[in-house]
Design a protein around this motif. Structure first.
Motif, mmCIF file in Angstrom:
data_model
loop_
_atom_site.group_PDB
_atom_site.id
_atom_site.type_symbol
_atom_site.label_atom_id
_atom_site.label_comp_id
_atom_site.label_asym_id
_atom_site.label_seq_id
_atom_site.Cartn_x
_atom_site.Cartn_y
_atom_site.Cartn_z
ATOM 1 N N PHE A 10 0.828 -1.206 0.000
ATOM 2 C CA PHE A 10 0.000 0.000 0.000
ATOM 3 C C PHE A 10 0.859 1.252 0.000
ATOM 4 O O PHE A 10 0.632 2.175 -0.788
ATOM 5 C CB PHE A 10 -0.931 0.004 1.218
ATOM 6 C CG PHE A 10 -1.728 1.265 1.340
ATOM 7 C CD1 PHE A 10 -2.823 1.482 0.530
ATOM 8 C CD2 PHE A 10 -1.365 2.247 2.252
ATOM 9 C CE1 PHE A 10 -3.560 2.658 0.632
ATOM 10 C CE2 PHE A 10 -2.084 3.414 2.362
ATOM 11 C CZ PHE A 10 -3.193 3.624 1.552
ATOM 12 N N LEU A 11 1.855 1.289 0.881
ATOM 13 C CA LEU A 11 2.729 2.458 0.952
ATOM 14 C C LEU A 11 3.524 2.629 -0.335
ATOM 15 O O LEU A 11 3.691 3.749 -0.831
ATOM 16 C CB LEU A 11 3.670 2.353 2.152
ATOM 17 C CG LEU A 11 3.004 2.465 3.514
ATOM 18 C CD1 LEU A 11 4.019 2.230 4.621
ATOM 19 C CD2 LEU A 11 2.333 3.810 3.676
ATOM 20 N N GLY A 12 4.005 1.536 -0.890
ATOM 21 C CA GLY A 12 4.739 1.597 -2.155
ATOM 22 C C GLY A 12 3.855 2.130 -3.271
ATOM 23 O O GLY A 12 4.276 2.967 -4.069
ATOM 24 N N GLY A 13 2.624 1.658 -3.324
ATOM 25 C CA GLY A 13 1.686 2.133 -4.337
ATOM 26 C C GLY A 13 1.357 3.602 -4.165
ATOM 27 O O GLY A 13 1.229 4.341 -5.145
ATOM 28 N N ALA A 14 1.233 4.032 -2.919
ATOM 29 C CA ALA A 14 0.945 5.443 -2.654
ATOM 30 C C ALA A 14 2.101 6.326 -3.111
ATOM 31 O O ALA A 14 1.879 7.380 -3.726
ATOM 32 C CB ALA A 14 0.672 5.651 -1.168
ATOM 33 N N ALA A 19 4.157 10.069 -7.010
ATOM 34 C CA ALA A 19 5.252 10.454 -7.906
ATOM 35 C C ALA A 19 4.777 10.545 -9.348
ATOM 36 O O ALA A 19 5.159 11.462 -10.076
ATOM 37 C CB ALA A 19 6.404 9.459 -7.776
ATOM 38 N N ALA A 20 3.946 9.623 -9.770
ATOM 39 C CA ALA A 20 3.426 9.660 -11.141
ATOM 40 C C ALA A 20 2.574 10.915 -11.350
ATOM 41 O O ALA A 20 2.661 11.561 -12.405
ATOM 42 C CB ALA A 20 2.596 8.416 -11.434
ATOM 43 N N GLY A 21 1.784 11.271 -10.373
ATOM 44 C CA GLY A 21 0.983 12.485 -10.474
ATOM 45 C C GLY A 21 1.838 13.726 -10.590
ATOM 46 O O GLY A 21 1.562 14.625 -11.377
ATOM 47 N N LEU A 40 8.932 12.636 0.009
ATOM 48 C CA LEU A 40 9.567 11.477 0.638
ATOM 49 C C LEU A 40 10.116 11.828 2.013
ATOM 50 O O LEU A 40 9.981 11.053 2.958
ATOM 51 C CB LEU A 40 10.688 10.938 -0.254
ATOM 52 C CG LEU A 40 10.247 10.290 -1.563
ATOM 53 C CD1 LEU A 40 11.462 9.933 -2.402
ATOM 54 C CD2 LEU A 40 9.400 9.063 -1.309
ATOM 55 N N ARG A 41 10.729 12.996 2.145
ATOM 56 C CA ARG A 41 11.299 13.398 3.442
ATOM 57 C C ARG A 41 10.214 13.590 4.496
ATOM 58 O O ARG A 41 10.423 13.291 5.665
ATOM 59 C CB ARG A 41 12.121 14.673 3.282
ATOM 60 C CG ARG A 41 13.443 14.395 2.622
ATOM 61 C CD ARG A 41 14.358 15.576 2.672
ATOM 62 N NE ARG A 41 15.617 15.217 2.037
ATOM 63 C CZ ARG A 41 16.328 16.020 1.298
ATOM 64 N NH1 ARG A 41 15.924 17.261 1.095
ATOM 65 N NH2 ARG A 41 17.450 15.619 0.761
ATOM 66 N N LYS A 42 9.046 14.086 4.079
ATOM 67 C CA LYS A 42 7.937 14.244 5.025
ATOM 68 C C LYS A 42 7.499 12.900 5.576
ATOM 69 O O LYS A 42 6.954 12.818 6.668
ATOM 70 C CB LYS A 42 6.757 14.938 4.352
ATOM 71 C CG LYS A 42 6.965 16.406 4.141
ATOM 72 C CD LYS A 42 5.774 17.036 3.460
ATOM 73 C CE LYS A 42 6.027 18.503 3.177
ATOM 74 N NZ LYS A 42 4.918 19.119 2.433
ATOM 75 N N ARG A 43 7.732 11.842 4.815
ATOM 76 C CA ARG A 43 7.363 10.497 5.251
ATOM 77 C C ARG A 43 8.535 9.768 5.903
ATOM 78 O O ARG A 43 8.465 8.570 6.153
ATOM 79 C CB ARG A 43 6.829 9.707 4.066
ATOM 80 C CG ARG A 43 5.467 10.212 3.633
ATOM 81 C CD ARG A 43 5.072 9.728 2.270
ATOM 82 N NE ARG A 43 3.761 10.200 1.881
ATOM 83 C CZ ARG A 43 3.500 11.408 1.412
ATOM 84 N NH1 ARG A 43 4.454 12.287 1.285
ATOM 85 N NH2 ARG A 43 2.280 11.753 1.072
ATOM 86 N N GLY A 44 9.632 10.475 6.118
ATOM 87 C CA GLY A 44 10.774 9.891 6.810
ATOM 88 C C GLY A 44 11.708 9.100 5.920
ATOM 89 O O GLY A 44 12.559 8.373 6.414
ATOM 90 N N MET A 52 17.687 9.459 -5.480
ATOM 91 C CA MET A 52 16.431 10.085 -5.845
ATOM 92 C C MET A 52 16.280 10.154 -7.360
ATOM 93 O O MET A 52 15.225 9.860 -7.904
ATOM 94 C CB MET A 52 16.356 11.488 -5.234
ATOM 95 C CG MET A 52 15.043 12.200 -5.398
ATOM 96 S SD MET A 52 14.878 13.180 -6.903
ATOM 97 C CE MET A 52 16.300 14.212 -6.823
ATOM 98 N N GLU A 53 17.343 10.515 -8.054
ATOM 99 C CA GLU A 53 17.281 10.591 -9.514
ATOM 100 C C GLU A 53 17.025 9.216 -10.125
ATOM 101 O O GLU A 53 16.263 9.089 -11.082
ATOM 102 C CB GLU A 53 18.561 11.205 -10.064
ATOM 103 C CG GLU A 53 18.644 12.700 -9.781
ATOM 104 C CD GLU A 53 19.961 13.306 -10.215
ATOM 105 O OE1 GLU A 53 20.861 12.562 -10.661
ATOM 106 O OE2 GLU A 53 20.091 14.534 -10.105
#
Length: 65
Positions: A10-14, A19-21, A40-44, A52-53
């Motif tokens: 679920f987290l991976g899909g989110a 990211a796709a959006g 991503l940083r907001k989610r730790g 990241m690239e």
């Protein structure tokens, strides 16, 4: 154990969906990458610039397919 894999999926899909959006938003690539890093940083989740690239490139390739 099964609930952990469901949560991970679920987290991976989110993350991939968000990211796709962001990737389809009409902005410069640098701005898009910064938004992804901030999300991503907001989610730790902390990634180096190269990690990241790589992640952005991998997501972009998946979205194009």
């Amino acid at each position: 154990m099964k609930s952990l894999s469901i949560l991970a999926a679920f987290l991976g899909g989110a993350v991939v969906g968000a990211a796709a959006g962001v990737l389809f938003a009409p902005e410069r690539g640098e701005d898009t990458r910064n938004k992804i890093v901030d999300a991503l940083r907001k989610r730790g989740i902390k990634l180096s610039r190269t990690e990241m690239e790589d992640l952005v490139d991998e997501i972009a390739a998946e979205v194009k397919e």
